[in-house]
Design a protein around this motif. Sequence first.
Motif, PDB file in Angstrom:
ATOM      1  N   LEU A   2     -21.475   6.790  22.897  1.00 18.87           N
ATOM      2  CA  LEU A   2     -22.638   7.173  22.090  1.00 18.87           C
ATOM      3  C   LEU A   2     -22.572   8.627  21.629  1.00 18.87           C
ATOM      4  CD1 LEU A   2     -25.429   5.377  24.134  1.00 18.87           C
ATOM      5  CD2 LEU A   2     -24.748   4.850  21.775  1.00 18.87           C
ATOM      6  N   SER A   3     -21.969   9.482  22.428  1.00 17.16           N
ATOM      7  CA  SER A   3     -21.929  10.906  22.079  1.00 17.16           C
ATOM      8  C   SER A   3     -20.684  11.284  21.272  1.00 17.16           C
ATOM      9  CB  SER A   3     -22.017  11.764  23.342  1.00 17.16           C
ATOM     10  OG  SER A   3     -20.844  11.631  24.106  1.00 17.16           O
ATOM     11  N   SER A   4     -19.850  10.315  20.986  1.00 13.92           N
ATOM     12  CA  SER A   4     -18.640  10.588  20.212  1.00 13.92           C
ATOM     13  C   SER A   4     -18.731   9.900  18.858  1.00 13.92           C
ATOM     14  CB  SER A   4     -17.412  10.069  20.985  1.00 13.92           C
ATOM     15  OG  SER A   4     -17.395   8.648  20.973  1.00 13.92           O
ATOM     16  N   ASP A   5     -17.644   9.935  18.128  1.00 14.21           N
ATOM     17  CA  ASP A   5     -17.632   9.266  16.827  1.00 14.21           C
ATOM     18  C   ASP A   5     -17.082   7.843  16.929  1.00 14.21           C
ATOM     19  OD1 ASP A   5     -14.993   9.837  17.287  1.00 14.21           O
ATOM     20  OD2 ASP A   5     -14.634  10.785  15.349  1.00 14.21           O
ATOM     21  N   ALA A   6     -17.044   7.292  18.137  1.00  9.00           N
ATOM     22  CA  ALA A   6     -16.557   5.927  18.342  1.00  9.00           C
ATOM     23  C   ALA A   6     -17.518   4.912  17.725  1.00  9.00           C
ATOM     24  CB  ALA A   6     -16.403   5.645  19.838  1.00  9.00           C
ATOM     25  N   ASP A   7     -16.969   3.773  17.365  1.00 10.24           N
ATOM     26  CA  ASP A   7     -17.776   2.701  16.777  1.00 10.24           C
ATOM     27  C   ASP A   7     -18.426   1.821  17.837  1.00 10.24           C
ATOM     28  OD1 ASP A   7     -17.310   3.310  14.015  1.00 10.24           O
ATOM     29  OD2 ASP A   7     -15.263   2.595  14.306  1.00 10.24           O
ATOM     30  N   GLY A   8     -18.045   2.003  19.081  1.00 11.44           N
ATOM     31  CA  GLY A   8     -18.627   1.213  20.166  1.00 11.44           C
ATOM     32  C   GLY A   8     -17.635   1.037  21.296  1.00 11.44           C
ATOM     33  N   VAL A   9     -17.869   0.013  22.109  1.00 11.41           N
ATOM     34  CA  VAL A   9     -17.034  -0.265  23.281  1.00 11.41           C
ATOM     35  C   VAL A   9     -16.525  -1.700  23.179  1.00 11.41           C
ATOM     36  CG1 VAL A   9     -17.046  -0.533  25.799  1.00 11.41           C
ATOM     37  CG2 VAL A   9     -18.320   1.345  24.746  1.00 11.41           C
ATOM     38  N   ILE A  10     -15.238  -1.869  23.401  1.00 12.17           N
ATOM     39  CA  ILE A  10     -14.654  -3.209  23.496  1.00 12.17           C
ATOM     40  C   ILE A  10     -14.667  -3.578  24.973  1.00 12.17           C
ATOM     41  CG2 ILE A  10     -12.621  -4.645  23.112  1.00 12.17           C
ATOM     42  CD1 ILE A  10     -11.778  -2.611  20.944  1.00 12.17           C
ATOM     43  N   THR A  11     -15.317  -4.711  25.291  1.00 13.12           N
ATOM     44  CA  THR A  11     -15.463  -5.091  26.698  1.00 13.12           C
ATOM     45  C   THR A  11     -15.627  -6.593  26.839  1.00 13.12           C
ATOM     46  OG1 THR A  11     -16.757  -4.732  28.719  1.00 13.12           O
ATOM     47  CG2 THR A  11     -17.970  -4.748  26.637  1.00 13.12           C
ATOM     48  N   PHE A  12     -15.327  -7.088  28.028  1.00 14.74           N
ATOM     49  CA  PHE A  12     -15.654  -8.458  28.387  1.00 14.74           C
ATOM     50  C   PHE A  12     -16.990  -8.490  29.133  1.00 14.74           C
ATOM     51  CE2 PHE A  12     -10.912  -8.665  28.356  1.00 14.74           C
ATOM     52  CZ  PHE A  12     -10.788  -9.542  27.282  1.00 14.74           C
ATOM     53  N   ASP A  13     -17.506  -7.325  29.498  1.00 13.84           N
ATOM     54  CA  ASP A  13     -18.728  -7.200  30.300  1.00 13.84           C
ATOM     55  C   ASP A  13     -19.921  -6.879  29.398  1.00 13.84           C
ATOM     56  OD1 ASP A  13     -20.641  -6.856  32.233  1.00 13.84           O
ATOM     57  OD2 ASP A  13     -19.700  -5.103  33.156  1.00 13.84           O
ATOM     58  N   LYS A  14     -20.305  -7.824  28.595  1.00 14.80           N
ATOM     59  CA  LYS A  14     -21.413  -7.610  27.665  1.00 14.80           C
ATOM     60  C   LYS A  14     -22.731  -7.391  28.397  1.00 14.80           C
ATOM     61  CE  LYS A  14     -21.710 -10.420  24.225  1.00 14.80           C
ATOM     62  NZ  LYS A  14     -21.713 -11.615  23.370  1.00 14.80           N
ATOM     63  N   LYS A  15     -22.892  -8.011  29.548  1.00 14.88           N
ATOM     64  CA  LYS A  15     -24.157  -7.934  30.292  1.00 14.88           C
ATOM     65  C   LYS A  15     -24.539  -6.485  30.608  1.00 14.88           C
ATOM     66  CE  LYS A  15     -26.158  -9.390  34.693  1.00 14.88           C
ATOM     67  NZ  LYS A  15     -25.893 -10.083  35.950  1.00 14.88           N
ATOM     68  N   HIS A  16     -23.614  -5.721  31.186  1.00 10.16           N
ATOM     69  CA  HIS A  16     -23.927  -4.341  31.551  1.00 10.16           C
ATOM     70  C   HIS A  16     -24.063  -3.450  30.328  1.00 10.16           C
ATOM     71  CE1 HIS A  16     -22.709  -4.185  36.062  1.00 10.16           C
ATOM     72  NE2 HIS A  16     -23.668  -5.047  35.828  1.00 10.16           N
ATOM     73  N   PHE A  17     -23.135  -3.553  29.413  1.00  6.45           N
ATOM     74  CA  PHE A  17     -23.163  -2.665  28.256  1.00  6.45           C
ATOM     75  C   PHE A  17     -24.358  -2.933  27.350  1.00  6.45           C
ATOM     76  CE2 PHE A  17     -18.878  -1.908  29.692  1.00  6.45           C
ATOM     77  CZ  PHE A  17     -18.764  -0.541  29.519  1.00  6.45           C
ATOM     78  N   ALA A  18     -24.846  -4.167  27.321  1.00 13.52           N
ATOM     79  CA  ALA A  18     -26.024  -4.491  26.517  1.00 13.52           C
ATOM     80  C   ALA A  18     -27.252  -3.723  26.998  1.00 13.52           C
ATOM     81  CB  ALA A  18     -26.302  -6.000  26.564  1.00 13.52           C
ATOM     82  N   ARG A  19     -27.287  -3.374  28.259  1.00 14.70           N
ATOM     83  CA  ARG A  19     -28.414  -2.618  28.824  1.00 14.70           C
ATOM     84  C   ARG A  19     -28.352  -1.128  28.477  1.00 14.70           C
ATOM     85  NH1 ARG A  19     -27.674  -4.703  34.945  1.00 14.70           N
ATOM     86  NH2 ARG A  19     -27.696  -6.913  34.501  1.00 14.70           N
ATOM     87  N   LEU A  20     -27.232  -0.701  27.922  1.00 11.57           N
ATOM     88  CA  LEU A  20     -26.997   0.736  27.768  1.00 11.57           C
ATOM     89  C   LEU A  20     -27.113   1.243  26.337  1.00 11.57           C
ATOM     90  CD1 LEU A  20     -24.059   0.881  30.309  1.00 11.57           C
ATOM     91  CD2 LEU A  20     -26.341   1.881  30.612  1.00 11.57           C
ATOM     92  N   GLY A  21     -27.466   0.388  25.396  1.00 13.61           N
ATOM     93  CA  GLY A  21     -27.726   0.838  24.032  1.00 13.61           C
ATOM     94  C   GLY A  21     -26.509   1.200  23.216  1.00 13.61           C
ATOM     95  N   VAL A  22     -25.361   0.731  23.608  1.00 12.99           N
ATOM     96  CA  VAL A  22     -24.137   1.016  22.866  1.00 12.99           C
ATOM     97  C   VAL A  22     -23.703  -0.255  22.140  1.00 12.99           C
ATOM     98  CG1 VAL A  22     -22.577   0.453  24.784  1.00 12.99           C
ATOM     99  CG2 VAL A  22     -21.853   2.083  23.050  1.00 12.99           C
TER     100      VAL A  22
END
Length: 140
Positions: free
Chosen positions: A110-130
């Motif tokens: 979120l604090s970088s110029d990245a477009d997001g996170v590639i992950t298999f763990d959607k459950k946790h990352f969905a809680r984090l606003g990314v």
Amino acid sequence: MKKYWIDANIILRYLLNDNDELSPKAKHVMDMADKGEIALLVSVITIAEVVWVLESFYEIAKSQIADTLSVFVSSRGIECEERDNVLLALEGYKSRNVDFIDAYLAQHALSSDADGVITFDKKHFARLGVKIFEAAVFLK
């Protein structure tokens, strides 16, 4: 002023005060930093190790770990890499019930110029606003 990288074992002995021989030595190092005699450099990976040890070995609650480490990384004489990201990650770790590493990676994204996170763990990352991407999206 001299600066030193600090290892997780020093932080743990200081925070836990559980070893009659090593804890006073760790406290002395922290006192020197608090007095401005030295600066202690803390890496994000060291914070992650401390979180893991406190949670897995000592079975300390996430809220206590997050609160304690937030105070620690904000202490006088402590220079924590990406302090703002670490503090926000500790808050996410505590309030959204996710692993610290996931909370940190999300905050880092979120604090970088990245477009997001590639992950298999959607459950946790969905809680984090990314923004989350599944690896399958890139197979096309």
